[in-house]
Design a protein around this motif. Structure first.
Motif, mmCIF file in Angstrom:
data_model
loop_
_atom_site.group_PDB
_atom_site.id
_atom_site.type_symbol
_atom_site.label_atom_id
_atom_site.label_comp_id
_atom_site.label_asym_id
_atom_site.label_seq_id
_atom_site.Cartn_x
_atom_site.Cartn_y
_atom_site.Cartn_z
ATOM 1 N N LYS A 1 0.834 -1.212 0.000
ATOM 2 C CA LYS A 1 0.000 0.000 0.000
ATOM 3 C C LYS A 1 0.867 1.260 0.000
ATOM 4 N N SER A 2 1.820 1.299 0.955
ATOM 5 C CA SER A 2 2.669 2.494 1.057
ATOM 6 C C SER A 2 3.537 2.625 -0.199
ATOM 7 N N THR A 3 3.959 1.488 -0.724
ATOM 8 C CA THR A 3 4.781 1.493 -1.946
ATOM 9 C C THR A 3 3.992 2.086 -3.116
ATOM 10 N N ALA B 1 5.877 7.869 1.908
ATOM 11 C CA ALA B 1 5.219 6.891 2.791
ATOM 12 C C ALA B 1 6.258 5.858 3.213
ATOM 13 N N LYS B 2 6.264 5.520 4.509
ATOM 14 C CA LYS B 2 7.286 4.580 5.009
ATOM 15 C C LYS B 2 6.960 3.152 4.567
ATOM 16 N N VAL B 3 7.995 2.475 4.085
ATOM 17 C CA VAL B 3 7.855 1.132 3.514
ATOM 18 C C VAL B 3 8.770 0.207 4.295
ATOM 19 N N LYS C 1 4.112 -2.440 9.088
ATOM 20 C CA LYS C 1 4.852 -1.172 9.166
ATOM 21 C C LYS C 1 3.919 0.006 9.470
ATOM 22 N N THR C 2 2.871 0.149 8.668
ATOM 23 C CA THR C 2 1.984 1.307 8.846
ATOM 24 C C THR C 2 0.967 0.977 9.938
ATOM 25 N N ARG C 3 1.026 1.732 11.049
ATOM 26 C CA ARG C 3 0.124 1.464 12.184
ATOM 27 C C ARG C 3 -0.954 2.536 12.290
ATOM 28 N N VAL D 1 -5.506 7.976 1.268
ATOM 29 C CA VAL D 1 -5.402 7.584 2.667
ATOM 30 C C VAL D 1 -4.774 6.187 2.750
ATOM 31 N N ASP D 2 -3.576 6.143 3.326
ATOM 32 C CA ASP D 2 -2.827 4.887 3.485
ATOM 33 C C ASP D 2 -3.309 4.236 4.780
ATOM 34 N N LEU D 3 -3.943 3.075 4.657
ATOM 35 C CA LEU D 3 -4.482 2.396 5.841
ATOM 36 C C LEU D 3 -3.479 1.379 6.375
HETATM 37 MG MG LIG Z 1 2.293 0.560 4.828
#
Ligand SMILES: [Mg+2]
Ligand SMILES: Nc1nc2c(ncn2[C@@H]2O[C@H](COP(=O)(O)OP(=O)(O)OP(=O)(O)O)[C@@H](O)[C@H]2O)c(=O)[nH]1
Length: 207
Positions: free
Chosen positions: A36-38, A52-54, A60-62, A81-83
Motif C-alpha cells: 500500500k505504502s509502496t 510513505a514509510k515502507v 509497518k503502517t500502524r 489515505v494509506d491504511l
Molecule cells: Mg504501509
C-alpha cells in the motif's frame, strides 16, 4: 508523465486524531506487506525518496496517513489515505482490536466523502481470507472499489495472463478491470494516476 503535488496532512493513531473531512478521499486497503505504502510512493513518483514509510516486514503502517494531492491542470484536490494492513498474524489481540476500531471509525466517519477504495491484492496469491472479509465488509457499506494487484513483477510472464483470468473469473468486484503493478512508477501506475481524478468525478456524480 502526470505529476501530482502532495503533502501529508495527518497521521492518525486513533479516531480522535482523524482530520475533519475536506476533500474526497481514496482509501488504500489491503493485507500487511501487500504494498500500500509502496503504491503511494509510486503514484507520487517517490520511489527513491519515500514519502510513505515502507518495510519488508509486515505491520509497518500502524496509523492512517492522509496525503493531500493536487493533481494539477485545474482538477480538484483529493486525499489518498494509506491504511494500516490486516492479516498480520503476529499482532496481539489488543492491537487487532485497535486496528478494527480505527478502520471502522474511519469508514463510519461523519460526513466523510470516501469516493472509493483501492483494494490491493498480491498478484502471486490472489484474494486470501482477509481480502474476502474486506470485500464482504465493503459490500455491506456499499463502497465502490478498484482492485489493483501488486508484485506483478514476481510472477513469470507466461503465467501472468492465466492467473489474471482465473482471479477475474472467480468474481472480483472492481469498478474497472484490475490493474497489475510492480511497486515502481510503471505504465499501470501511470494509468491509475491519469484516471483517478475522472473516477472520483464519476463516483461523485453517481453517489
Ligand atoms: Mg504501509
Ligand atoms: N517486487 C515488488 N515488491 C513490492 C511491490 N510492492 C511492494 N513491495 C515490497 O513489499 C514490501 C512491503 O511494502 P509496503 O508498501 O511497506 O507494504 P504495506 O502494504 O504498506 O504494508 P503495511 O504498512 O505493513 O500494511 C516492501 O519491501 C516493498 O518494497 C511490488 O509490486 N513488487
Amino acid at each position: 508523465m502526470t505529476n501530482w503535488r502532495a503533502e501529508i496532512v495527518c497521521t492518525a493513531y486513533n479516531n480522535g486524531q482523524l482530520p475533519a473531512p475536506q476533500v474526497p478521499e481514496i482509501a488504500i486497503a489491503g493485507r500487511s506487506n501487500v504494498g500500500k505504502s509502496t503504491l503511494i510512493n509510486a503514484l507520487l513518483n517517490r520511489t527513491s525518496s519515500h514519502i510513505a514509510k515502507v518495510s519488508s516486514k509486515p505491520g509497518k503502517t500502524r496509523s492512517l496517513n492522509f496525503y493531500k494531492i493536487d493533481p494539477g491542470e485545474g482538477r480538484p484536490p483529493f486525499c489518498l489515505v494509506d491504511l494500516p494492513g490486516y492479516g498480520y498474524a503476529a499482532r496481539s489481540p489488543d492491537e487487532r482490536a485497535g486496528w478494527l476500531r480505527l478502520v471502522n471509525g474511519y469508514f463510519a466517519g461523519n460526513g466523510r466523502d470516501i469516493s472509493f477504495v483501492i483494494h490491493l491484492i498480491d498478484f502471486r496469491h490472489g484474494p486470501l481470507a482477509g481480502d474476502i472479509e474486506l470485500t464482504e465488509w465493503l459490500d455491506s457499506l456499499d463502497m465502490p472499489r478498484l482492485v489493483v494487484f501488486t508484485k506483478g513483477d514476481k510472477v513469470p510472464r507466461g503465467r501472468a495472463r492465466p492467473m489474471y483470468q482465473k482471479y477475474v473469473s472467480a468474481g472480483l468486484i472492481s469498478i474497472m478491470p484490475p490493474l497489475v503493478t510492480t511497486g515502481k512508477n510503471d505504465a499501470e501506475t501511470e494509468r491509475l494516476r491519469e484516471i483517478m481524478p475522472a473516477i472520483i468525478a464519476e463516483v461523485g456524480r453517481l453517489g
